[in-house]
Design a protein around this motif. Structure first.
Motif, PDB file in Angstrom:
ATOM      1  N   LEU B  40       0.836  -1.210   0.000  1.00 45.17           N
ATOM      2  CA  LEU B  40       0.000   0.000   0.000  1.00 45.17           C
ATOM      3  C   LEU B  40       0.864   1.250   0.000  1.00 45.17           C
ATOM      4  O   LEU B  40       0.571   2.239  -0.698  1.00 45.17           O
ATOM      5  CB  LEU B  40      -0.909   0.006   1.222  1.00 45.17           C
ATOM      6  N   ASN B  41       1.960   1.190   0.779  1.00 46.54           N
ATOM      7  CA  ASN B  41       2.854   2.331   0.863  1.00 46.54           C
ATOM      8  C   ASN B  41       3.524   2.616  -0.482  1.00 46.54           C
ATOM      9  O   ASN B  41       3.672   3.775  -0.883  1.00 46.54           O
ATOM     10  CB  ASN B  41       3.905   2.035   1.938  1.00 46.54           C
ATOM     11  N   ASN B  44       1.093   4.373  -2.638  1.00 49.53           N
ATOM     12  CA  ASN B  44       0.976   5.777  -2.222  1.00 49.53           C
ATOM     13  C   ASN B  44       2.105   6.619  -2.800  1.00 49.53           C
ATOM     14  O   ASN B  44       1.886   7.754  -3.229  1.00 49.53           O
ATOM     15  CB  ASN B  44       1.019   5.879  -0.696  1.00 49.53           C
ATOM     16  N   LEU B  45       3.311   6.047  -2.816  1.00 51.67           N
ATOM     17  CA  LEU B  45       4.459   6.780  -3.359  1.00 51.67           C
ATOM     18  C   LEU B  45       4.250   7.086  -4.840  1.00 51.67           C
ATOM     19  O   LEU B  45       4.517   8.208  -5.297  1.00 51.67           O
ATOM     20  CB  LEU B  45       5.733   5.958  -3.153  1.00 51.67           C
ATOM     21  N   VAL B  48       1.707   9.963  -5.183  1.00 53.60           N
ATOM     22  CA  VAL B  48       2.239  11.288  -4.873  1.00 53.60           C
ATOM     23  C   VAL B  48       3.203  11.760  -5.955  1.00 53.60           C
ATOM     24  O   VAL B  48       3.218  12.945  -6.321  1.00 53.60           O
ATOM     25  CB  VAL B  48       2.903  11.275  -3.483  1.00 53.60           C
ATOM     26  N   THR B  58      -5.280  15.643  -6.784  1.00 55.84           N
ATOM     27  CA  THR B  58      -6.148  14.471  -6.654  1.00 55.84           C
ATOM     28  C   THR B  58      -5.397  13.268  -6.084  1.00 55.84           C
ATOM     29  O   THR B  58      -5.949  12.502  -5.295  1.00 55.84           O
ATOM     30  CB  THR B  58      -6.727  14.111  -8.024  1.00 55.84           C
ATOM     31  N   HIS B  60      -3.088  13.273  -3.879  1.00 58.09           N
ATOM     32  CA  HIS B  60      -2.992  13.398  -2.425  1.00 58.09           C
ATOM     33  C   HIS B  60      -4.277  12.931  -1.750  1.00 58.09           C
ATOM     34  O   HIS B  60      -4.238  12.282  -0.701  1.00 58.09           O
ATOM     35  CB  HIS B  60      -2.706  14.849  -2.057  1.00 58.09           C
ATOM     36  N   VAL B  61      -5.427  13.274  -2.372  1.00 55.94           N
ATOM     37  CA  VAL B  61      -6.707  12.843  -1.798  1.00 55.94           C
ATOM     38  C   VAL B  61      -6.796  11.316  -1.817  1.00 55.94           C
ATOM     39  O   VAL B  61      -7.242  10.693  -0.842  1.00 55.94           O
ATOM     40  CB  VAL B  61      -7.870  13.478  -2.573  1.00 55.94           C
ATOM     41  N   PHE B  62      -6.317  10.708  -2.914  1.00 54.89           N
ATOM     42  CA  PHE B  62      -6.319   9.250  -2.989  1.00 54.89           C
ATOM     43  C   PHE B  62      -5.452   8.655  -1.890  1.00 54.89           C
ATOM     44  O   PHE B  62      -5.816   7.634  -1.291  1.00 54.89           O
ATOM     45  CB  PHE B  62      -5.808   8.794  -4.351  1.00 54.89           C
ATOM     46  N   VAL B  63      -4.317   9.275  -1.608  1.00 56.32           N
ATOM     47  CA  VAL B  63      -3.438   8.758  -0.557  1.00 56.32           C
ATOM     48  C   VAL B  63      -4.119   8.840   0.801  1.00 56.32           C
ATOM     49  O   VAL B  63      -4.023   7.910   1.610  1.00 56.32           O
ATOM     50  CB  VAL B  63      -2.100   9.520  -0.564  1.00 56.32           C
ATOM     51  N   ILE B  64      -4.855   9.931   1.048  1.00 58.89           N
ATOM     52  CA  ILE B  64      -5.562  10.053   2.328  1.00 58.89           C
ATOM     53  C   ILE B  64      -6.591   8.937   2.467  1.00 58.89           C
ATOM     54  O   ILE B  64      -6.699   8.277   3.509  1.00 58.89           O
ATOM     55  CB  ILE B  64      -6.218  11.436   2.435  1.00 58.89           C
ATOM     56  N   MET B  65      -7.347   8.678   1.387  1.00 56.61           N
ATOM     57  CA  MET B  65      -8.329   7.585   1.412  1.00 56.61           C
ATOM     58  C   MET B  65      -7.636   6.246   1.656  1.00 56.61           C
ATOM     59  O   MET B  65      -8.109   5.410   2.427  1.00 56.61           O
ATOM     60  CB  MET B  65      -9.074   7.518   0.077  1.00 56.61           C
ATOM     61  N   VAL B  67      -4.799   5.657   3.170  1.00 56.34           N
ATOM     62  CA  VAL B  67      -4.324   5.533   4.554  1.00 56.34           C
ATOM     63  C   VAL B  67      -5.491   5.186   5.476  1.00 56.34           C
ATOM     64  O   VAL B  67      -5.361   4.348   6.380  1.00 56.34           O
ATOM     65  CB  VAL B  67      -3.631   6.836   4.990  1.00 56.34           C
ATOM     66  N   THR B  68      -6.666   5.793   5.216  1.00 57.24           N
ATOM     67  CA  THR B  68      -7.833   5.483   6.044  1.00 57.24           C
ATOM     68  C   THR B  68      -8.229   4.018   5.908  1.00 57.24           C
ATOM     69  O   THR B  68      -8.494   3.336   6.906  1.00 57.24           O
ATOM     70  CB  THR B  68      -9.003   6.372   5.621  1.00 57.24           C
TER      71      THR B  68
END
Lengths: 169, 101
Positions: B40-41, B44-45, B48, B58, B60-65, B67-68
């Motif tokens: 997952l990490n 995320n990279l 970003v 957009t 960044h918003v996907f990364v926040i989702m 992480v949740t």
């Protein structure tokens, strides 16, 4: 300067990832994963994603890893003997290493043709990556997914309570 | 020599493949969950990095989702791990075959 920082933290993140997978002791694996996540947070800062880097340190390296560490120590796991699986390991490597080669090829050649902008942007206008910029996008274009996230968290909480309660009763 | 998006994507691919190797070959359930976090990490990279190149938030918003979702998944997964360990006294995924405990 930026190049040196990138290479240092890319190396530490790969070393941490290798220790996660190949170390015998689960506690050492958890701590290596913390190292990897911190290194990735530094790379996020290099990419002008300051808020994401903050979230990475607070939520990932802070909360989630403490949960992992707590579970590992709670269960009192012994360090296991890593046995070399003569069937599984070659098959896995045979599947994964071609994927690595193909993706290297694609990122090296294909991306330059598709995207004209293959180099990193050195400076963005101010709200990029800060709390203000991310919040503006999050609360306007992606408001519905953000609200649905709360439903997901409620479902997760209820699921954990149900699982943990069945153990007692 | 400057750092381009290819470097970040290559790092992301390497981390993803190390994680996938761990998910497939390791026997310990907790290590499998941690390798999943690694994958997952890596994703995320890549998000970003593309977000930086395209100048769009957009990613960044996907990364926040992401992480949740990862936090919720870890909470449920570790609850399962504790339950399985008290029930079977092992976390070896080769032993855990039955769907009905």
């Amino acid at each position: 300067m930026e190049t040196i920082v990138f290479y240092i933290f890319a190396t530490t993140s790969i070393i941490g990832a290798l220790f996660v997978v190949f170390h015998r002791n689960p506690v050492a694996s958890v701590l290596s994963l913390v190292l990897t996540l911190f290194s990735t947070a530094v790379l996020f800062i290099l990419l002008f994603a300051h808020f994401i880097a903050l979230i990475q340190v607070l939520v990932y390296a802070g909360a989630i890893m403490v949960l992992f560490l707590f579970t590992v120590m709670f269960l009192n796991l012994k360090s296991e003997y890593l046995k070399f699986d003569a069937v599984k390991v070659p098959i896995t490597l045979g599947i994964l290493l071609p994927i690595l080669l193909i993706s290297t090829f694609v990122t090296k050649l294909g991306l330059q043709k598709i995207l004209p902008m293959s180099t990193m942007v050195d400076s963005h206008p101010e709200p990029f990556g800060t709390v203000e910029g991310v919040g503006e996008v999050l609360f306007s274009d992606y408001l519905l997914p953000f609200e649905l996230t709360s439903v997901l968290i409620v479902v997760a909480i209820l699921g954990v309570v149900v699982i943990a309660k069945r153990r007692l009763g | 020599m400057t750092v381009s998006i290819q470097h970040y994507l290559l790092l992301s691919v390497i981390l993803f493949i190390i994680g996938a190797y761990g998910v497939i070959t390791r026997k310990n359930l907790i290590i499998v969950l941690m390798s999943l976090e690694l994958m997952l990490n890596a994703a995320n990279l890549a998000f970003v990095a593309f977000s930086n190149v395209l100048g769009d938030l957009t990613g960044h918003v996907f990364v926040i989702m992401s992480v949740t979702v990862a936090a919720a998944e870890v909470a449920v997964g570790l609850a399962f791990v504790v339950t399985i360990y008290t029930h079977y006294d092992t976390l070896n995924i080769d032993v855990l075959k039955m769907l009905k405990g």
